[in-house]
Design a protein around this motif. Structure first.
Motif, PDB file in Angstrom:
ATOM      1  N   GLU A 147       0.798  -1.210   0.000  1.00  0.00           N
ATOM      2  CA  GLU A 147       0.000   0.000   0.000  1.00  0.00           C
ATOM      3  C   GLU A 147       0.837   1.269   0.000  1.00  0.00           C
ATOM      4  O   GLU A 147       0.304   2.378   0.090  1.00  0.00           O
ATOM      5  N   GLY A 148       2.162   1.131  -0.120  1.00  0.00           N
ATOM      6  CA  GLY A 148       3.022   2.296  -0.245  1.00  0.00           C
ATOM      7  C   GLY A 148       3.120   3.144   1.001  1.00  0.00           C
ATOM      8  O   GLY A 148       3.301   4.362   0.929  1.00  0.00           O
ATOM      9  N   ILE A 149       3.006   2.514   2.180  1.00  0.00           N
ATOM     10  CA  ILE A 149       3.104   3.237   3.453  1.00  0.00           C
ATOM     11  C   ILE A 149       4.567   3.287   3.895  1.00  0.00           C
ATOM     12  O   ILE A 149       5.261   2.278   3.892  1.00  0.00           O
ATOM     13  N   ASP A 150       5.027   4.478   4.279  1.00  0.00           N
ATOM     14  CA  ASP A 150       6.416   4.636   4.730  1.00  0.00           C
ATOM     15  C   ASP A 150       6.614   4.185   6.168  1.00  0.00           C
ATOM     16  O   ASP A 150       7.663   3.646   6.525  1.00  0.00           O
ATOM     17  N   LEU A 151       5.619   4.421   7.002  1.00  0.00           N
ATOM     18  CA  LEU A 151       5.760   4.175   8.433  1.00  0.00           C
ATOM     19  C   LEU A 151       4.395   3.856   9.020  1.00  0.00           C
ATOM     20  O   LEU A 151       3.393   4.452   8.643  1.00  0.00           O
ATOM     21  N   ALA A 152       4.357   2.895   9.929  1.00  0.00           N
ATOM     22  CA  ALA A 152       3.099   2.544  10.602  1.00  0.00           C
ATOM     23  C   ALA A 152       3.363   2.360  12.086  1.00  0.00           C
ATOM     24  O   ALA A 152       4.456   1.938  12.492  1.00  0.00           O
ATOM     25  N   ILE A 153       2.373   2.675  12.885  1.00  0.00           N
ATOM     26  CA  ILE A 153       2.401   2.394  14.320  1.00  0.00           C
ATOM     27  C   ILE A 153       1.407   1.264  14.560  1.00  0.00           C
ATOM     28  O   ILE A 153       0.242   1.365  14.158  1.00  0.00           O
ATOM     29  N   ARG A 154       1.864   0.206  15.211  1.00  0.00           N
ATOM     30  CA  ARG A 154       0.999  -0.940  15.459  1.00  0.00           C
ATOM     31  C   ARG A 154       0.956  -1.274  16.941  1.00  0.00           C
ATOM     32  O   ARG A 154       1.973  -1.191  17.624  1.00  0.00           O
ATOM     33  N   ILE A 155      -0.223  -1.669  17.388  1.00  0.00           N
ATOM     34  CA  ILE A 155      -0.417  -2.079  18.772  1.00  0.00           C
ATOM     35  C   ILE A 155      -0.636  -3.584  18.787  1.00  0.00           C
ATOM     36  O   ILE A 155      -1.509  -4.104  18.091  1.00  0.00           O
ATOM     37  N   GLY A 156       0.179  -4.302  19.566  1.00  0.00           N
ATOM     38  CA  GLY A 156       0.057  -5.752  19.647  1.00  0.00           C
ATOM     39  C   GLY A 156       1.320  -6.455  19.199  1.00  0.00           C
ATOM     40  O   GLY A 156       2.268  -5.834  18.699  1.00  0.00           O
ATOM     41  N   GLU A 157       1.346  -7.767  19.399  1.00  0.00           N
ATOM     42  CA  GLU A 157       2.494  -8.554  18.972  1.00  0.00           C
ATOM     43  C   GLU A 157       2.586  -8.553  17.450  1.00  0.00           C
ATOM     44  O   GLU A 157       1.567  -8.583  16.745  1.00  0.00           O
ATOM     45  N   LEU A 158       3.809  -8.550  16.936  1.00  0.00           N
ATOM     46  CA  LEU A 158       4.031  -8.473  15.496  1.00  0.00           C
ATOM     47  C   LEU A 158       4.264  -9.873  14.951  1.00  0.00           C
ATOM     48  O   LEU A 158       5.261 -10.514  15.268  1.00  0.00           O
ATOM     49  N   SER A 159       3.333 -10.333  14.138  1.00  0.00           N
ATOM     50  CA  SER A 159       3.484 -11.665  13.539  1.00  0.00           C
ATOM     51  C   SER A 159       3.601 -11.585  12.033  1.00  0.00           C
ATOM     52  O   SER A 159       3.651 -12.591  11.348  1.00  0.00           O
ATOM     53  N   ASP A 160       3.630 -10.375  11.488  1.00  0.00           N
ATOM     54  CA  ASP A 160       3.627 -10.199  10.041  1.00  0.00           C
ATOM     55  C   ASP A 160       4.674  -9.172   9.600  1.00  0.00           C
ATOM     56  O   ASP A 160       4.433  -8.353   8.743  1.00  0.00           O
ATOM     57  N   SER A 161       5.864  -9.210  10.222  1.00  0.00           N
ATOM     58  CA  SER A 161       6.866  -8.174  10.003  1.00  0.00           C
ATOM     59  C   SER A 161       7.931  -8.561   8.985  1.00  0.00           C
ATOM     60  O   SER A 161       9.011  -7.986   8.958  1.00  0.00           O
ATOM     61  N   SER A 162       7.641  -9.543   8.126  1.00  0.00           N
ATOM     62  CA  SER A 162       8.595  -9.931   7.095  1.00  0.00           C
ATOM     63  C   SER A 162       8.822  -8.761   6.137  1.00  0.00           C
ATOM     64  O   SER A 162       7.878  -8.141   5.650  1.00  0.00           O
ATOM     65  N   GLY A 163      10.092  -8.436   5.874  1.00  0.00           N
ATOM     66  CA  GLY A 163      10.416  -7.323   4.995  1.00  0.00           C
ATOM     67  C   GLY A 163      10.316  -5.974   5.663  1.00  0.00           C
ATOM     68  O   GLY A 163      10.446  -4.938   5.008  1.00  0.00           O
ATOM     69  N   LEU A 164      10.076  -5.966   6.989  1.00  0.00           N
ATOM     70  CA  LEU A 164       9.911  -4.721   7.721  1.00  0.00           C
ATOM     71  C   LEU A 164      10.934  -4.610   8.836  1.00  0.00           C
ATOM     72  O   LEU A 164      11.449  -5.616   9.318  1.00  0.00           O
ATOM     73  N   ILE A 165      11.206  -3.397   9.236  1.00  0.00           N
ATOM     74  CA  ILE A 165      12.023  -3.135  10.419  1.00  0.00           C
ATOM     75  C   ILE A 165      11.078  -2.647  11.508  1.00  0.00           C
ATOM     76  O   ILE A 165      10.201  -1.811  11.259  1.00  0.00           O
ATOM     77  N   ALA A 166      11.213  -3.179  12.709  1.00  0.00           N
ATOM     78  CA  ALA A 166      10.332  -2.824  13.821  1.00  0.00           C
ATOM     79  C   ALA A 166      11.141  -2.217  14.957  1.00  0.00           C
ATOM     80  O   ALA A 166      12.249  -2.668  15.260  1.00  0.00           O
ATOM     81  N   ARG A 167      10.592  -1.213  15.582  1.00  0.00           N
ATOM     82  CA  ARG A 167      11.205  -0.586  16.761  1.00  0.00           C
ATOM     83  C   ARG A 167      10.118  -0.420  17.816  1.00  0.00           C
ATOM     84  O   ARG A 167       9.122   0.273  17.594  1.00  0.00           O
ATOM     85  N   ARG A 168      10.304  -1.091  18.945  1.00  0.00           N
ATOM     86  CA  ARG A 168       9.297  -0.977  20.007  1.00  0.00           C
ATOM     87  C   ARG A 168       9.402   0.405  20.643  1.00  0.00           C
ATOM     88  O   ARG A 168      10.489   0.868  20.997  1.00  0.00           O
ATOM     89  N   LEU A 169       8.247   1.041  20.802  1.00  0.00           N
ATOM     90  CA  LEU A 169       8.207   2.373  21.382  1.00  0.00           C
ATOM     91  C   LEU A 169       7.856   2.326  22.868  1.00  0.00           C
ATOM     92  O   LEU A 169       8.529   2.915  23.700  1.00  0.00           O
ATOM     93  N   THR A 170       6.772   1.617  23.188  1.00  0.00           N
ATOM     94  CA  THR A 170       6.304   1.558  24.568  1.00  0.00           C
ATOM     95  C   THR A 170       5.308   0.404  24.685  1.00  0.00           C
ATOM     96  O   THR A 170       5.200  -0.413  23.776  1.00  0.00           O
ATOM     97  N   THR A 171       4.611   0.339  25.777  1.00  0.00           N
ATOM     98  CA  THR A 171       3.545  -0.656  25.944  1.00  0.00           C
ATOM     99  C   THR A 171       2.310   0.050  26.478  1.00  0.00           C
ATOM    100  O   THR A 171       2.402   1.141  27.048  1.00  0.00           O
ATOM    101  N   GLN A 172       1.152  -0.546  26.271  1.00  0.00           N
ATOM    102  CA  GLN A 172      -0.059  -0.014  26.869  1.00  0.00           C
ATOM    103  C   GLN A 172      -0.627  -1.041  27.843  1.00  0.00           C
ATOM    104  O   GLN A 172      -0.718  -2.227  27.540  1.00  0.00           O
ATOM    105  N   LYS A 173      -0.978  -0.565  29.039  1.00  0.00           N
ATOM    106  CA  LYS A 173      -1.557  -1.410  30.067  1.00  0.00           C
ATOM    107  C   LYS A 173      -3.072  -1.379  29.933  1.00  0.00           C
ATOM    108  O   LYS A 173      -3.674  -0.311  29.784  1.00  0.00           O
ATOM    109  N   LEU A 174      -3.688  -2.545  29.978  1.00  0.00           N
ATOM    110  CA  LEU A 174      -5.139  -2.654  29.843  1.00  0.00           C
ATOM    111  C   LEU A 174      -5.806  -2.742  31.210  1.00  0.00           C
ATOM    112  O   LEU A 174      -5.336  -3.466  32.088  1.00  0.00           O
TER     113      LEU A 174
END
Length: 303
Positions: A140-167
């Protein structure tokens, strides 16, 4: 002009193949369905090959189309890498940054930071989308995304954890005034609950058991909302219990507009990460924004 038309046809072909329809490709490219179809048709005429198998109900790639798509995608990757290398010497963010954000968290925590960066660097332009659906950054031509939750689909991507959210699970005092506070999750079956949903499926609540293990619990879905802000509005209105992130409800708990319940079952922390395509890692606009968000997280500004 002719070469420009060639590249336009290739772009139309790749987007159509990725999205599976001329209509979706037209929406992405800002063109009419007819214009996209004609552009692909001219490409097929020039190649002397059929790239798509067309029918009134479906559109699929021919074997030649599948082979050509692989070559086109490889060429696009090379061009994007060339762009990254060419602009890597630039010390400040510039150009257009396409970023996808989770709706509520994106609006409340990330968007203000993005607008500050764009204000500081006028050469940076933003295209921001807010969604709770799965977004394929590469397709979809997205440069950057913020995702909440465990990453199970990060093939071809670089991930950097920012923080966590408490429920936490909470309700408004006016709801609790007329209803007994539950002592166990099972007692929630006798109550009204406000539940999120994604891809037409209700989202289970995450609870911590006494042994520390996490279990999923499906509360009775009296209300279902596909947006965190809508869930917050409903729980504040006394519509029942909801499990929401602490960053969203913290101020309401402090002001006693909401009350936390089942605290011994709470404490689950969900990761929040920044992701971007691997072949764009050198672009200063991505690097600067990610660094800004990492600094904010370190200072507790994303909590």
């Amino acid at each position: 002009m002719r070469r420009k038309d060639h590249f336009g046809g290739i772009t139309a072909f790749v987007i159509t193949a990725q999205l599976g329809s001329f209509t979706a490709a037209a929406e992405r490219l800002g063109l009419t369905k007819s214009a996209v179809g004609k552009s692909v048709g001219r490409l097929e005429d020039r190649l002397g090959l059929k790239l798509f198998q067309r029918s009134t109900r479906s559109l699929s790639l021919t074997p030649d189309g599948e082979a050509f798509l692989i070559s086109c995608q490889s060429a696009i990757d090379i061009l994007e890498q060339a762009e990254a290398v060419l602009t890597s010497h630039i010390s400040h963010p510039s150009g257009r940054l396409r970023i996808d954000l989770p709706a509520a968290f994106g609006r409340q925590r990330i968007l203000p930071a993005l607008l500050k960066v764009a204000s500081d660097y006028p050469e940076l332009s933003l295209t921001v989308s807010f969604s709770e659906r799965f977004v394929d950054l590469i397709e979809e031509g997205i440069d950057l995304a913020i995702r909440i939750g465990e990453l199970s689909d990060s093939s071809g991507l670089i991930a950097r954890r920012l923080t966590t959210q408490k429920l936490v699970i909470c309700a408004a005092p006016n709801y609790l005034y007329f209803n007994d506070e539950p002592n166990t999750p099972e007692e929630l079956s006798q109550h009204q609950c406000i539940v999120g949903f994604r891809r037409d499926q209700p989202i289970s609540w995450l609870l911590k058991e006494k042994n520390g293990k996490i279990k999923r619990y499906a509360p009775p879905a009296t209300y279902e909302f596909a947006d965190g802000d809508a869930m917050l509005t409903a729980v504040l209105a006394g519509c029942g219990f909801a499990q929401l992130p602490l960053w969203m409800v913290g101020k309401y708990l402090k002001s006693e507009e909401l009350k936390e319940v089942l605290q011994e079952y709470s404490g689950i922390e969900i990761p929040i990460s920044a992701l971007w395509p691997q072949n764009r890692q050198l672009l200063p606009k991505i690097r600067y924004v990610v660094d800004t968000l990492v600094e904010m997280a370190g200072n507790g500004l994303l909590d």
